[in-house]
Write a protein that holds these residues in place. Sequence first.
Motif, PDB file in Angstrom:
ATOM      1  N   TRP A 202     -10.726 -64.623  63.831  1.00  0.00           N
ATOM      2  CA  TRP A 202      -9.489 -65.407  63.957  1.00  0.00           C
ATOM      3  C   TRP A 202      -9.805 -66.899  63.879  1.00  0.00           C
ATOM      4  N   GLY A 203     -10.893 -67.289  64.508  1.00  0.00           N
ATOM      5  CA  GLY A 203     -11.291 -68.700  64.453  1.00  0.00           C
ATOM      6  C   GLY A 203     -11.538 -69.138  63.023  1.00  0.00           C
ATOM      7  N   TYR A 204     -12.277 -68.302  62.292  1.00  0.00           N
ATOM      8  CA  TYR A 204     -12.575 -68.639  60.892  1.00  0.00           C
ATOM      9  C   TYR A 204     -11.298 -68.646  60.047  1.00  0.00           C
ATOM     10  N   THR A 205     -10.463 -67.612  60.229  1.00  0.00           N
ATOM     11  CA  THR A 205      -9.257 -67.482  59.400  1.00  0.00           C
ATOM     12  C   THR A 205      -8.271 -68.619  59.674  1.00  0.00           C
ATOM     13  N   LEU A 206      -8.046 -68.904  60.962  1.00  0.00           N
ATOM     14  CA  LEU A 206      -7.045 -69.927  61.300  1.00  0.00           C
ATOM     15  C   LEU A 206      -7.556 -71.346  61.064  1.00  0.00           C
ATOM     16  N   SER A 207      -8.872 -71.507  60.938  1.00  0.00           N
ATOM     17  CA  SER A 207      -9.394 -72.850  60.659  1.00  0.00           C
ATOM     18  C   SER A 207      -9.447 -73.126  59.158  1.00  0.00           C
ATOM     19  N   CYS A 208      -8.976 -72.176  58.377  1.00  0.00           N
ATOM     20  CA  CYS A 208      -8.954 -72.291  56.902  1.00  0.00           C
ATOM     21  C   CYS A 208      -8.149 -73.521  56.461  1.00  0.00           C
ATOM     22  N   HIS A 209      -8.602 -74.190  55.438  1.00  0.00           N
ATOM     23  CA  HIS A 209      -7.894 -75.369  54.930  1.00  0.00           C
ATOM     24  C   HIS A 209      -6.493 -75.019  54.429  1.00  0.00           C
ATOM     25  N   SER A 210      -6.349 -73.823  53.864  1.00  0.00           N
ATOM     26  CA  SER A 210      -5.012 -73.405  53.404  1.00  0.00           C
ATOM     27  C   SER A 210      -4.077 -73.218  54.586  1.00  0.00           C
ATOM     28  N   CYS A 211      -4.621 -72.683  55.680  1.00  0.00           N
ATOM     29  CA  CYS A 211      -3.816 -72.494  56.886  1.00  0.00           C
ATOM     30  C   CYS A 211      -3.344 -73.855  57.396  1.00  0.00           C
ATOM     31  N   ARG A 212      -4.238 -74.818  57.324  1.00  0.00           N
ATOM     32  CA  ARG A 212      -3.903 -76.172  57.783  1.00  0.00           C
ATOM     33  C   ARG A 212      -2.752 -76.739  56.940  1.00  0.00           C
ATOM     34  N   HIS A 213      -2.833 -76.468  55.646  1.00  0.00           N
ATOM     35  CA  HIS A 213      -1.774 -76.958  54.759  1.00  0.00           C
ATOM     36  C   HIS A 213      -0.463 -76.222  55.016  1.00  0.00           C
ATOM     37  N   ILE A 214      -0.567 -74.899  55.249  1.00  0.00           N
ATOM     38  CA  ILE A 214       0.644 -74.119  55.535  1.00  0.00           C
ATOM     39  C   ILE A 214       1.293 -74.637  56.822  1.00  0.00           C
ATOM     40  N   ALA A 215       0.448 -74.983  57.801  1.00  0.00           N
ATOM     41  CA  ALA A 215       0.972 -75.453  59.087  1.00  0.00           C
ATOM     42  C   ALA A 215       1.641 -76.829  58.968  1.00  0.00           C
ATOM     43  N   GLY A 216       0.990 -77.741  58.270  1.00  0.00           N
ATOM     44  CA  GLY A 216       1.527 -79.102  58.314  1.00  0.00           C
ATOM     45  C   GLY A 216       1.678 -79.785  56.968  1.00  0.00           C
ATOM     46  N   GLY A 217       1.467 -79.020  55.902  1.00  0.00           N
ATOM     47  CA  GLY A 217       1.527 -79.648  54.591  1.00  0.00           C
ATOM     48  C   GLY A 217       2.940 -79.918  54.095  1.00  0.00           C
ATOM     49  N   ARG A 218       3.052 -80.770  53.122  1.00  0.00           N
ATOM     50  CA  ARG A 218       4.306 -81.078  52.437  1.00  0.00           C
ATOM     51  C   ARG A 218       5.409 -81.598  53.352  1.00  0.00           C
ATOM     52  N   LEU A 219       5.033 -82.145  54.482  1.00  0.00           N
ATOM     53  CA  LEU A 219       6.052 -82.733  55.358  1.00  0.00           C
ATOM     54  C   LEU A 219       6.066 -84.236  55.137  1.00  0.00           C
ATOM     55  N   LYS A 220       7.247 -84.780  55.083  1.00  0.00           N
ATOM     56  CA  LYS A 220       7.335 -86.233  54.930  1.00  0.00           C
ATOM     57  C   LYS A 220       7.221 -86.915  56.300  1.00  0.00           C
ATOM     58  N   HIS A 221       7.801 -86.250  57.305  1.00  0.00           N
ATOM     59  CA  HIS A 221       7.800 -86.865  58.633  1.00  0.00           C
ATOM     60  C   HIS A 221       7.386 -85.848  59.685  1.00  0.00           C
ATOM     61  N   PHE A 222       6.238 -86.065  60.279  1.00  0.00           N
ATOM     62  CA  PHE A 222       5.819 -85.172  61.366  1.00  0.00           C
ATOM     63  C   PHE A 222       6.818 -85.243  62.525  1.00  0.00           C
ATOM     64  N   SER A 223       7.379 -86.429  62.744  1.00  0.00           N
ATOM     65  CA  SER A 223       8.274 -86.602  63.900  1.00  0.00           C
ATOM     66  C   SER A 223       9.504 -85.695  63.804  1.00  0.00           C
ATOM     67  N   ALA A 224       9.875 -85.335  62.587  1.00  0.00           N
ATOM     68  CA  ALA A 224      11.043 -84.464  62.426  1.00  0.00           C
ATOM     69  C   ALA A 224      10.664 -82.989  62.523  1.00  0.00           C
ATOM     70  N   ASN A 225       9.362 -82.710  62.575  1.00  0.00           N
ATOM     71  CA  ASN A 225       8.894 -81.315  62.619  1.00  0.00           C
ATOM     72  C   ASN A 225       7.848 -81.155  63.721  1.00  0.00           C
ATOM     73  N   PRO A 226       8.280 -81.319  64.982  1.00  0.00           N
ATOM     74  CA  PRO A 226       7.298 -81.342  66.081  1.00  0.00           C
ATOM     75  C   PRO A 226       6.484 -80.053  66.209  1.00  0.00           C
ATOM     76  N   VAL A 227       7.116 -78.921  65.921  1.00  0.00           N
ATOM     77  CA  VAL A 227       6.383 -77.649  66.090  1.00  0.00           C
ATOM     78  C   VAL A 227       5.275 -77.536  65.043  1.00  0.00           C
ATOM     79  N   ARG A 228       5.645 -77.831  63.819  1.00  0.00           N
ATOM     80  CA  ARG A 228       4.631 -77.768  62.764  1.00  0.00           C
ATOM     81  C   ARG A 228       3.557 -78.833  62.980  1.00  0.00           C
TER      82      ARG A 228
END
Length: 275
Positions: A202-228
């Motif tokens: 799980w550590g390896y899978t969730l630390s994946c760069h793609s996972c990081r992008h899925i979690a927080g990628g393509r957002l213009k404003h983090f402040s508008a997406n606090p959970v992500r």
Amino acid sequence: SAAPTSAPDKGTTGVFSKGRAAIAARTLRTDRWWLPPLITVLGFSVFIIYATVRAFVRTAYWVDDYNYLTPFYSPCLSTVCVPGSAHFGTPVGELPMWIPLGFLVLPVLLLFRLTCYYYRKAYYRSVWFSPPACAVAEPHTKYTGETRLPLIIQNAHRYFFYAAVIVTLINTYDAILTYQSPSGFGIGLGTVIITANVVMLWGYTLSCHSCRHIAGGRLKHFSANPVRYRLWTLVSKLNTRHMQLAWITLGTLMLTDFYVMLVASGTISDLRFIG
Ligand code: FES
């Protein structure tokens, strides 16, 4: 300027192209730059040889008393799987010997890691020599990056990530089933090893760069997406350990399989803590 005299057969592209400094020495580095790539390739080779042999032997992959199943055979879906080891039924009939019983998990394991950002870095340097190290010229005369086949497949990494999440969920289910003994609840050394492997996976899978992008990628404003943003922060922290987790999980995968093999074959008996 002409191509360097030390390498007349290298063509006139890459580091030997016109306009590049014509350096006769292969590299000006005097340290043991070849050591990290060498260690990497040795580490990979051990895992690949071990996993390939184990994938095909079809023996000692299941311990019936404690539900220990090696991750290389999970899920086991064929009618030839040892009774008890097919946690998800046997929708697949008999398989010829050249098809591993873990035919579903092995390609995911392979493709997820082969296209992983860390593994790319490692094998581009150690196997593909592109380049072998900083300031060491590569032997290839052409560089097309990841724009052509086969390396363009690297872009599919995010899909292998989704598949890897499913496989890790299956491994988690397998691990939960190990908390038992013939008399009911139980914990043995196998349970501990299998659980540790799943936690690391799980550590390896969730630390994946793609996972990081899925979690927080393509957002213009983090402040508008606090959970992500929160998820992205967590994955980012884990992501800094991705290389370590890549190696740790190679080790825990082999260790888990090896331990299951020893117990399943009767070479040793499981060390029981409870039950
Ligand atoms: Fe390494 Fe995705 S698994 S980057």
